[in-house]
Design a protein around this motif. Structure first.
Motif, PDB file in Angstrom:
ATOM      1  N   VAL A 163       0.667  -1.345  -0.333  1.00  0.00           N
ATOM      2  CA  VAL A 163       0.208  -0.263  -0.165  1.00  0.00           C
ATOM      3  C   VAL A 163       1.181   0.729  -0.474  1.00  0.00           C
ATOM      4  N   ASP A 164       0.428   2.280  -1.068  1.00  0.00           N
ATOM      5  CA  ASP A 164       1.590   3.768  -1.216  1.00  0.00           C
ATOM      6  C   ASP A 164       0.803   4.393  -0.716  1.00  0.00           C
ATOM      7  N   GLY A 176      -2.173   8.321 -13.283  1.00  0.00           N
ATOM      8  CA  GLY A 176      -1.240   7.973 -14.716  1.00  0.00           C
ATOM      9  C   GLY A 176      -0.221   7.195 -14.756  1.00  0.00           C
ATOM     10  N   PHE A 177       0.404   7.535 -14.490  1.00  0.00           N
ATOM     11  CA  PHE A 177       2.251   6.593 -13.934  1.00  0.00           C
ATOM     12  C   PHE A 177       1.431   5.901 -13.395  1.00  0.00           C
ATOM     13  N   ILE A 178       1.521   5.352 -12.615  1.00  0.00           N
ATOM     14  CA  ILE A 178       0.485   4.369 -11.424  1.00  0.00           C
ATOM     15  C   ILE A 178      -0.376   3.322 -12.392  1.00  0.00           C
ATOM     16  N   HIS A 179      -0.931   3.923 -13.077  1.00  0.00           N
ATOM     17  CA  HIS A 179      -2.042   3.249 -14.050  1.00  0.00           C
ATOM     18  C   HIS A 179      -0.948   2.527 -14.971  1.00  0.00           C
ATOM     19  N   MET A 180      -0.140   2.822 -15.642  1.00  0.00           N
ATOM     20  CA  MET A 180       1.061   2.486 -16.479  1.00  0.00           C
ATOM     21  C   MET A 180       1.691   1.701 -16.083  1.00  0.00           C
ATOM     22  N   VAL A 181       2.414   1.522 -14.872  1.00  0.00           N
ATOM     23  CA  VAL A 181       3.406   0.655 -14.053  1.00  0.00           C
ATOM     24  C   VAL A 181       2.389  -0.652 -13.759  1.00  0.00           C
ATOM     25  N   PHE A 182       1.649   0.414 -13.483  1.00  0.00           N
ATOM     26  CA  PHE A 182       0.772  -1.312 -12.440  1.00  0.00           C
ATOM     27  C   PHE A 182      -0.936  -0.967 -12.637  1.00  0.00           C
ATOM     28  N   PRO A 183      -1.384  -1.684 -13.764  1.00  0.00           N
ATOM     29  CA  PRO A 183      -2.347  -1.598 -14.232  1.00  0.00           C
ATOM     30  C   PRO A 183      -3.979  -2.581 -14.010  1.00  0.00           C
ATOM     31  N   LYS A 184      -3.215  -3.547 -12.984  1.00  0.00           N
ATOM     32  CA  LYS A 184      -3.837  -3.947 -12.057  1.00  0.00           C
ATOM     33  C   LYS A 184      -3.942  -3.451 -10.409  1.00  0.00           C
ATOM     34  N   ALA A 185      -3.313  -2.416 -10.746  1.00  0.00           N
ATOM     35  CA  ALA A 185      -2.886  -2.117  -8.818  1.00  0.00           C
ATOM     36  C   ALA A 185      -4.562  -0.858  -8.943  1.00  0.00           C
ATOM     37  N   LEU A 186      -5.431  -1.192  -7.309  1.00  0.00           N
ATOM     38  CA  LEU A 186      -6.120  -0.800  -6.224  1.00  0.00           C
ATOM     39  C   LEU A 186      -5.944   0.742  -6.437  1.00  0.00           C
ATOM     40  N   ILE A 187      -6.799   2.173  -7.106  1.00  0.00           N
ATOM     41  CA  ILE A 187      -6.564   2.964  -7.067  1.00  0.00           C
ATOM     42  C   ILE A 187      -7.747   3.396  -5.897  1.00  0.00           C
ATOM     43  N   LEU A 188      -7.486   4.043  -4.669  1.00  0.00           N
ATOM     44  CA  LEU A 188      -8.245   4.687  -3.861  1.00  0.00           C
ATOM     45  C   LEU A 188      -8.020   5.678  -3.877  1.00  0.00           C
ATOM     46  N   VAL A 228     -10.048   5.043 -10.995  1.00  0.00           N
ATOM     47  CA  VAL A 228      -9.160   5.969  -9.991  1.00  0.00           C
ATOM     48  C   VAL A 228     -11.040   5.212  -8.528  1.00  0.00           C
ATOM     49  N   THR A 229     -11.106   4.256  -7.789  1.00  0.00           N
ATOM     50  CA  THR A 229     -12.120   4.055  -6.844  1.00  0.00           C
ATOM     51  C   THR A 229     -12.192   5.324  -5.893  1.00  0.00           C
ATOM     52  N   HIS A 230     -13.606   5.796  -5.937  1.00  0.00           N
ATOM     53  CA  HIS A 230     -13.601   7.137  -4.880  1.00  0.00           C
ATOM     54  C   HIS A 230     -13.962   6.436  -3.536  1.00  0.00           C
ATOM     55  N   VAL A 231     -13.565   7.334  -2.505  1.00  0.00           N
ATOM     56  CA  VAL A 231     -13.867   6.329  -0.878  1.00  0.00           C
ATOM     57  C   VAL A 231     -14.184   8.174  -0.721  1.00  0.00           C
ATOM     58  N   ARG A 232     -15.618   7.842   0.289  1.00  0.00           N
ATOM     59  CA  ARG A 232     -16.127   8.707   1.038  1.00  0.00           C
ATOM     60  C   ARG A 232     -15.522   8.921   2.419  1.00  0.00           C
ATOM     61  N   TYR A 233     -14.275   9.465   3.019  1.00  0.00           N
ATOM     62  CA  TYR A 233     -14.128  10.229   4.569  1.00  0.00           C
ATOM     63  C   TYR A 233     -15.521   9.086   5.363  1.00  0.00           C
ATOM     64  N   GLU A 234     -15.809  10.048   4.895  1.00  0.00           N
ATOM     65  CA  GLU A 234     -17.410   9.870   5.714  1.00  0.00           C
ATOM     66  C   GLU A 234     -17.791   8.851   6.285  1.00  0.00           C
ATOM     67  N   ASP A 235     -17.693   7.935   5.108  1.00  0.00           N
ATOM     68  CA  ASP A 235     -18.715   7.034   4.828  1.00  0.00           C
ATOM     69  C   ASP A 235     -17.738   5.727   5.875  1.00  0.00           C
ATOM     70  N   ILE A 236     -15.887   6.248   5.950  1.00  0.00           N
ATOM     71  CA  ILE A 236     -15.644   5.553   6.450  1.00  0.00           C
ATOM     72  C   ILE A 236     -15.692   5.266   8.149  1.00  0.00           C
ATOM     73  N   MET A 244       1.012   7.221   0.027  1.00  0.00           N
ATOM     74  CA  MET A 244       1.740   9.203  -0.341  1.00  0.00           C
ATOM     75  C   MET A 244       0.914   9.991  -0.651  1.00  0.00           C
ATOM     76  N   LEU A 245       0.564  11.530  -0.402  1.00  0.00           N
ATOM     77  CA  LEU A 245      -0.603  11.742  -0.838  1.00  0.00           C
ATOM     78  C   LEU A 245       0.031  12.847  -1.865  1.00  0.00           C
ATOM     79  N   THR A 246       0.767  12.990  -2.032  1.00  0.00           N
ATOM     80  CA  THR A 246       0.712  13.441  -3.350  1.00  0.00           C
ATOM     81  C   THR A 246       0.900  12.358  -4.951  1.00  0.00           C
ATOM     82  N   ASN A 247       0.047  11.268  -4.564  1.00  0.00           N
ATOM     83  CA  ASN A 247      -0.126  10.090  -5.498  1.00  0.00           C
ATOM     84  C   ASN A 247      -1.521  10.660  -6.409  1.00  0.00           C
ATOM     85  N   TYR A 248      -2.132  11.535  -5.778  1.00  0.00           N
ATOM     86  CA  TYR A 248      -2.536  11.955  -7.059  1.00  0.00           C
ATOM     87  C   TYR A 248      -3.132  12.543  -8.097  1.00  0.00           C
TER      88      TYR A 248
END
Length: 217
Positions: free
Chosen positions: A44-45, A55-67, A121-129, A47-51
């Motif tokens: 799990v990475d 695009g690069f994460i999608h290229m390098v890890f096409p099967k990664a779950l991006i939350l 990108v899978t979106h997650v509302r903080y308030e739902d958590i 890093m706050l600036t991963n947003y």
């Protein structure tokens, strides 16, 4: 060719940064398990600036779950503003103008990813958590393809080291005190609200497959 080379170089830079963080995490796990190295099934990475790097994460890890975890905009901004960061590259968080600009750019970038990589990108509302940790945790773990472990809900009882500003928070169970906390200082934050403008609202919904928030949440 120049553009292609630049893209590859930046993707390599993103990957090397992740590897460095993973190496530190692995070392911490090694120390915490009395010398026994445990090979994780997933990394799990957060890093706050991963947003910026979706695009690069999608290229390098096409099967990664991006939350993408999104919180009430003013709570998000105020949380950054109130912390006394050490002088350096986070100085912009102490100024209303730069805070509002940074947040506005983040929103534009996330809108861009949803447009060019719809559904990636899978979106997650903080308030739902906060309102439904068991339901959200199970849905997130299911999205990773891993089996559910009830110990996930006991994160606050773990003894591993945490070297971030959230050190005290992770030692507690999930609490609701941070929701709408900015309203306590609303009159002082009015200039910031004006600078944030229309981004003061973020009607984002959790897009985890199969997740339904409880009624009245």
């Amino acid at each position: 060719m120049e553009l292609q080379r630049a893209i590859v170089e930046q993707a390599d830079h993103v990957l090397s940064g992740m590897k460095e963080r993973w190496a530190k995490t692995t070392a911490a796990s090694l120390n915490g398990n009395k010398g026994e190295l445990i090979t994780p099934q997933r990394f799990v990475d957060k890093m706050l600036t991963n947003y910026l790097n979706v695009g690069f994460i999608h290229m390098v890890f096409p099967k990664a779950l991006i939350l993408h975890v999104a919180r009430n905009p003013m709570d998000t901004i105020f949380s950054s503003y109130k912390h006394d960061f050490a002088p350096g590259h986070l100085d912009y968080l102490s100024e209303f103008e730069s805070l509002a600009l940074t947040y506005g750019n983040y929103r534009k970038i996330m809108t861009h990813w949803d447009k060019v990589l719809p559904g990636r990108v899978t979106h997650v509302r903080y308030e739902d958590i906060v309102n439904d940790l068991p339901g959200m945790a199970k849905s997130i773990v299911a999205a990773t393809g891993l089996p559910w472990d009830p110990e996930v809900l006991n994160f606050h009882m773990k003894k591993h080291a945490v070297n971030t500003l959230s050190t005290t928070q992770v030692r507690k169970a999930v609490y609701k005190d941070g929701m709408n906390s900015w309203l306590r200082y609303e009159k002082y934050l009015e200039p910031l609200v004006k600078l944030v403008g229309e981004n003061v609202k973020y009607p984002l919904k959790t897009s985890l497959p199969g997740y339904q928030p409880p009624p009245n949440k």
